[in-house]
Motif scaffolding. Structure first.
Motif, PDB file in Angstrom:
ATOM      1  N   LYS A  56      55.015  -0.142  70.032  1.00 58.44           N
ATOM      2  CA  LYS A  56      55.680   0.954  69.311  1.00 58.44           C
ATOM      3  C   LYS A  56      57.171   0.631  69.178  1.00 58.44           C
ATOM      4  CE  LYS A  56      52.600   4.560  71.041  1.00 58.44           C
ATOM      5  NZ  LYS A  56      52.533   5.797  71.818  1.00 58.44           N
ATOM      6  N   PRO A  57      57.820   1.194  68.157  1.00 59.51           N
ATOM      7  CA  PRO A  57      59.265   0.966  68.016  1.00 59.51           C
ATOM      8  C   PRO A  57      60.032   1.699  69.119  1.00 59.51           C
ATOM      9  CG  PRO A  57      58.500   2.515  66.363  1.00 59.51           C
ATOM     10  CD  PRO A  57      57.279   2.010  67.078  1.00 59.51           C
ATOM     11  N   GLU A  58      61.220   1.188  69.414  1.00 65.99           N
ATOM     12  CA  GLU A  58      62.066   1.802  70.439  1.00 65.99           C
ATOM     13  C   GLU A  58      62.429   3.226  70.039  1.00 65.99           C
ATOM     14  OE1 GLU A  58      66.527   1.025  72.102  1.00 65.99           O
ATOM     15  OE2 GLU A  58      65.261  -0.727  71.781  1.00 65.99           O
ATOM     16  N   LEU A  59      62.487   4.109  71.012  1.00 65.48           N
ATOM     17  CA  LEU A  59      62.848   5.498  70.732  1.00 65.48           C
ATOM     18  C   LEU A  59      64.301   5.579  70.292  1.00 65.48           C
ATOM     19  CD1 LEU A  59      61.260   7.396  73.746  1.00 65.48           C
ATOM     20  CD2 LEU A  59      60.528   7.475  71.367  1.00 65.48           C
ATOM     21  N   LYS A  60      64.553   6.315  69.233  1.00 64.19           N
ATOM     22  CA  LYS A  60      65.919   6.499  68.755  1.00 64.19           C
ATOM     23  C   LYS A  60      66.524   7.709  69.460  1.00 64.19           C
ATOM     24  CE  LYS A  60      65.150   4.363  64.350  1.00 64.19           C
ATOM     25  NZ  LYS A  60      65.128   4.481  62.912  1.00 64.19           N
ATOM     26  N   GLY A  61      67.758   7.569  69.889  1.00 65.67           N
ATOM     27  CA  GLY A  61      68.447   8.661  70.553  1.00 65.67           C
ATOM     28  C   GLY A  61      68.121   8.782  72.024  1.00 65.67           C
ATOM     29  N   PHE A  62      67.267   7.906  72.540  1.00 69.21           N
ATOM     30  CA  PHE A  62      66.865   7.979  73.937  1.00 69.21           C
ATOM     31  C   PHE A  62      67.971   7.481  74.861  1.00 69.21           C
ATOM     32  CE2 PHE A  62      64.279   6.584  77.651  1.00 69.21           C
ATOM     33  CZ  PHE A  62      63.748   7.822  77.955  1.00 69.21           C
ATOM     34  N   ASN A  63      68.901   6.704  74.356  1.00 66.81           N
ATOM     35  CA  ASN A  63      69.983   6.171  75.180  1.00 66.81           C
ATOM     36  C   ASN A  63      71.214   7.061  75.192  1.00 66.81           C
ATOM     37  OD1 ASN A  63      68.602   3.869  76.030  1.00 66.81           O
ATOM     38  ND2 ASN A  63      69.078   2.809  74.129  1.00 66.81           N
ATOM     39  N   LEU A  64      71.067   8.301  74.771  1.00 65.33           N
ATOM     40  CA  LEU A  64      72.190   9.230  74.795  1.00 65.33           C
ATOM     41  C   LEU A  64      72.488   9.660  76.219  1.00 65.33           C
ATOM     42  CD1 LEU A  64      71.186  11.509  71.796  1.00 65.33           C
ATOM     43  CD2 LEU A  64      72.854   9.657  71.799  1.00 65.33           C
ATOM     44  N   ASN A  65      73.740   9.957  76.495  1.00 59.32           N
ATOM     45  CA  ASN A  65      74.147  10.438  77.816  1.00 59.32           C
ATOM     46  C   ASN A  65      74.541  11.904  77.713  1.00 59.32           C
ATOM     47  OD1 ASN A  65      73.903   7.972  79.215  1.00 59.32           O
ATOM     48  ND2 ASN A  65      75.816   7.278  78.294  1.00 59.32           N
ATOM     49  N   PRO A  66      74.236  12.699  78.742  1.00 59.94           N
ATOM     50  CA  PRO A  66      74.644  14.106  78.704  1.00 59.94           C
ATOM     51  C   PRO A  66      76.160  14.219  78.816  1.00 59.94           C
ATOM     52  CG  PRO A  66      73.729  13.567  80.844  1.00 59.94           C
ATOM     53  CD  PRO A  66      73.534  12.373  79.972  1.00 59.94           C
ATOM     54  N   MET A  67      76.712  15.301  78.266  1.00 58.72           N
ATOM     55  CA  MET A  67      78.150  15.523  78.367  1.00 58.72           C
ATOM     56  C   MET A  67      78.488  15.977  79.778  1.00 58.72           C
ATOM     57  SD  MET A  67      79.529  17.156  74.834  1.00 58.72           S
ATOM     58  CE  MET A  67      78.427  18.518  74.662  1.00 58.72           C
ATOM     59  N   SER A  68      79.660  15.595  80.229  1.00 64.82           N
ATOM     60  CA  SER A  68      80.123  16.018  81.553  1.00 64.82           C
ATOM     61  C   SER A  68      80.591  17.474  81.469  1.00 64.82           C
ATOM     62  CB  SER A  68      81.265  15.130  82.018  1.00 64.82           C
ATOM     63  OG  SER A  68      82.399  15.353  81.210  1.00 64.82           O
ATOM     64  N   ALA A  69      80.770  18.072  82.627  1.00 66.10           N
ATOM     65  CA  ALA A  69      81.243  19.458  82.680  1.00 66.10           C
ATOM     66  C   ALA A  69      82.614  19.571  82.021  1.00 66.10           C
ATOM     67  CB  ALA A  69      81.303  19.933  84.119  1.00 66.10           C
ATOM     68  N   GLU A  70      83.456  18.559  82.208  1.00 64.22           N
ATOM     69  CA  GLU A  70      84.794  18.572  81.603  1.00 64.22           C
ATOM     70  C   GLU A  70      84.707  18.516  80.081  1.00 64.22           C
ATOM     71  OE1 GLU A  70      88.611  15.728  81.973  1.00 64.22           O
ATOM     72  OE2 GLU A  70      87.642  16.297  83.861  1.00 64.22           O
ATOM     73  N   GLU A  71      83.819  17.684  79.569  1.00 64.58           N
ATOM     74  CA  GLU A  71      83.635  17.596  78.116  1.00 64.58           C
ATOM     75  C   GLU A  71      83.113  18.917  77.549  1.00 64.58           C
ATOM     76  OE1 GLU A  71      82.578  12.869  77.500  1.00 64.58           O
ATOM     77  OE2 GLU A  71      81.016  14.217  78.261  1.00 64.58           O
ATOM     78  N   MET A  72      82.216  19.556  78.273  1.00 61.26           N
ATOM     79  CA  MET A  72      81.686  20.843  77.824  1.00 61.26           C
ATOM     80  C   MET A  72      82.781  21.908  77.780  1.00 61.26           C
ATOM     81  SD  MET A  72      78.590  20.776  76.834  1.00 61.26           S
ATOM     82  CE  MET A  72      78.314  22.523  76.747  1.00 61.26           C
TER      83      MET A  72
END
Length: 81
Positions: A56-72
Motif C-alpha cells: 500500500k502507499p505510505e499514509l499521507k499526513g501520518f508524520n505530523l506532530n501535535p502542537m505544543s501547549a505553548e503553540e496552542m
C-alpha cells in the motif's frame, strides 16, 4: 504540616517535603513525555513498514506532530484577537 505532602509509592504513603515532591513529579512527567514521544516515532516507522509490506502507499499526513501547549496558547491568542 503545610510544608509536607503525602506521596503514594506502591501501597505505601510517605510524607515528603512539598518541594522535593514537586521536583519528583516534574521529573517523572518529563520522562513520561519523552517516552511517549519515542513510542510515537517508533509507531510511525512500524506503520510505514506494515503498509510497505502490504504493497500500500505510505499514509499521507501520518508524520505530523501535535502542537505544543505553548503553540496552542499562541494560536488561541491570535484567534481571540
Amino acid at each position: 504540616p503545610a510544608e509536607k505532602a503525602m506521596v503514594c509509592f506502591g501501597s505505601m504513603f510517605i510524607e515528603l517535603p512539598k518541594d522535593k515532591t514537586r521536583e519528583m513529579l516534574r521529573q517523572d512527567q518529563e520522562e513520561l513525555d519523552e517516552e511517549i514521544n519515542n513510542l510515537r516515532k517508533e509507531l510511525r516507522v512500524k506503520v510505514n513498514r506494515l503498509y510497505e509490506a502490504q504493497g500500500k502507499p505510505e499514509l499521507k499526513g501520518f508524520n505530523l506532530n501535535p502542537m505544543s501547549a505553548e503553540e496552542m496558547k499562541l494560536i488561541n491568542r491570535i484567534l481571540e484577537g
